[in-house]
Design a protein around this motif. Structure first.
Motif, short mmCIF file in Angstrom:
data_model
loop_
_atom_site.label_atom_id
_atom_site.label_comp_id
_atom_site.label_asym_id
_atom_site.label_seq_id
_atom_site.Cartn_x
_atom_site.Cartn_y
_atom_site.Cartn_z
N MET A 118 24.56 108.05 -33.41
CA MET A 118 23.11 108.30 -33.49
C MET A 118 22.74 108.52 -34.94
SD MET A 118 21.21 111.57 -31.73
CE MET A 118 19.69 112.29 -32.32
N GLY A 119 21.59 108.04 -35.35
CA GLY A 119 21.15 108.26 -36.72
C GLY A 119 19.66 108.32 -36.85
N HIS A 120 19.22 108.92 -37.96
CA HIS A 120 17.80 108.99 -38.28
C HIS A 120 17.55 108.27 -39.59
CE1 HIS A 120 14.40 111.01 -40.52
NE2 HIS A 120 13.79 110.53 -39.45
N SER A 121 16.50 107.43 -39.64
CA SER A 121 16.08 106.73 -40.84
C SER A 121 17.23 105.91 -41.40
CB SER A 121 15.55 107.75 -41.86
OG SER A 121 14.88 107.11 -42.93
N ALA A 122 17.65 106.14 -42.65
CA ALA A 122 18.78 105.39 -43.20
C ALA A 122 20.02 105.55 -42.34
CB ALA A 122 19.06 105.86 -44.63
N GLY A 123 20.19 106.73 -41.74
CA GLY A 123 21.31 106.95 -40.84
C GLY A 123 21.22 106.12 -39.58
N ALA A 124 20.00 105.82 -39.14
CA ALA A 124 19.83 104.94 -37.98
C ALA A 124 20.24 103.51 -38.33
CB ALA A 124 18.39 104.98 -37.49
N TYR A 125 19.97 103.10 -39.56
CA TYR A 125 20.48 101.80 -40.02
C TYR A 125 22.00 101.79 -39.93
CZ TYR A 125 22.18 98.25 -43.25
OH TYR A 125 22.89 97.21 -43.81
N ASN A 126 22.65 102.84 -40.45
CA ASN A 126 24.10 102.91 -40.41
C ASN A 126 24.61 102.83 -38.97
OD1 ASN A 126 23.72 103.36 -43.14
ND2 ASN A 126 24.36 105.49 -43.08
N ALA A 127 23.98 103.59 -38.08
CA ALA A 127 24.39 103.58 -36.68
C ALA A 127 24.21 102.20 -36.07
CB ALA A 127 23.58 104.62 -35.91
N ALA A 128 23.09 101.55 -36.38
CA ALA A 128 22.83 100.22 -35.84
C ALA A 128 23.88 99.22 -36.28
CB ALA A 128 21.44 99.75 -36.28
N MET A 129 24.27 99.28 -37.54
CA MET A 129 25.25 98.32 -38.04
C MET A 129 26.62 98.54 -37.40
SD MET A 129 23.75 96.11 -39.97
CE MET A 129 24.87 95.36 -41.16
N LEU A 130 27.00 99.78 -37.16
CA LEU A 130 28.27 100.03 -36.47
C LEU A 130 28.23 99.51 -35.04
CD1 LEU A 130 29.28 103.65 -37.58
CD2 LEU A 130 29.79 101.47 -38.69
N ALA A 131 27.08 99.65 -34.40
CA ALA A 131 26.95 99.26 -32.99
C ALA A 131 26.77 97.76 -32.80
CB ALA A 131 25.78 100.00 -32.35
#
Length: 302
Positions: free
Chosen positions: A153-166
């Motif tokens: 799970m991530g927020h903002s830039a962290g959501a980008y990171n989470a999306a790329m892993l998934a």
């Protein structure tokens, strides 16, 4: 329109949040804000180790939040949380409110630091996040969690990171992992489709103008994507929710993937994650929506 607008600068973010309340304004202003929010978050709802190393770099550290209440041994869901900050700032200690919110609802939370730009580019911080996920998967059982119920799970830039892993298998492949190891992933106010890049900090992090199209999560929408929950603010002035959240949801659905999406009023970019904190939950049902998704339950109606 630019996805990262001028409102993403620290000063303008502070100005834009003043009307929401001093707690939120203080939160985005730095360390003192984290201390303000920290005083309002309980300490008796969780336990767990802090400052755990998951890799060789000094930034490769994480904190674990295990529920203080009884959970079925070995069956608790586990969530790795990746914070935002334009890929240039952030400290895991500032997100104790996220770990506490999840642990108080029977979810084991892992909050990880990762290297930041300009010290590394996007391949560097995505590699770090993959290492943190590897650690989470390999330690889930020993923490009392179920390795088959791990999400990122991530927020903002962290959501980008989470999306790329998934969504993009390149980042987990060097660790002999694949995205199908995830039970799901959650993105809060994430940038998933932001070319061309206009923000100078983001340009540096992504080596603009030599940024490949496959750096974008939307490029990797596919039928085999893990279960997805996308949450955003309707009037987010930092990351365009229509282009990013709605756009990625539509692309994933068109590919045949399972997606839940909620767009909320009365919150903004920062408060999409800050609403997880106890003093700010009245702003939007972010926490019950996340908890229901992690548990595999029906999401609350908005």
């Amino acid at each position: 329109m630019p996805i990262f607008s001028k409102l993403s600068t620290p000063m303008n973010r502070r100005i834009g949040l003043m009307g929401i309340g001093s707690v939120v304004a203080a939160l985005v202003s730095g360390c003192s804000g984290a201390q303000v929010l920290d005083h309002l978050v309980p300490h008796d709802t969780y336990h767990g180790p802090t400052g755990v190393s998951y890799g060789p770099d000094p930034r490769h550290l994480l904190d674990v939040y295990q529920p203080a209440t009884d959970t079925v041994p070995g069956n608790a869901p586990v969530v790795l949380f990746l914070y935002g900050g334009n890929w240039t700032s952030g400290e895991r200690a500032m997100y104790r409110f996220v770990g506490e919110a999840l642990a108080a609802n029977g979810i084991i939370a892992v909050v990880a630091d990762y290297r930041l730009s300009p010290h590394v580019h996007y391949d560097g911080f995505l590699g770090d996040c993959a290492l943190a996920l590897q650690w989470t998967l390999s330690h889930a059982a020993s923490l009392g969690g179920n390795p088959e119920r791990v999400m990122v799970m991530g927020h903002s830039a962290g959501a980008y990171n989470a999306a790329m892993l998934a969504l993009d298998p390149r980042w987990l492949a060097p660790l002999d992992l694949t995205p199908d190891r995830l039970a799901g992933w959650i993105g809060l106010a994430g940038p998933y489709d932001f070319l061309p890049i206009v923000d100078p900090e983001v340009q540096l992090a992504f080596s603009w103008p030599h940024t490949p199209a496959n750096s974008q999560p939307i490029f990797h929408a596919n039928a085999k994507a893990p279960r997805t929950l996308l949450l955003a603010a309707r009037n987010d002035t930092v990351v365009d929710a229509q282009r990013n959240t709605v756009g990625l949801a539509n692309r994933l659905r068109a590919a045949g993937s399972e997606v839940e999406m909620r767009i909320f009023d009365r919150i903004g970019h920062v408060t999409t994650v800050a609403a997880l904190a106890r003093p700010l939950r009245w702003l939007a049902p972010i926490l019950p929506t996340v908890v229901a998704f992690v548990r595999g339950e029906s999401l609350p109606q908005t």
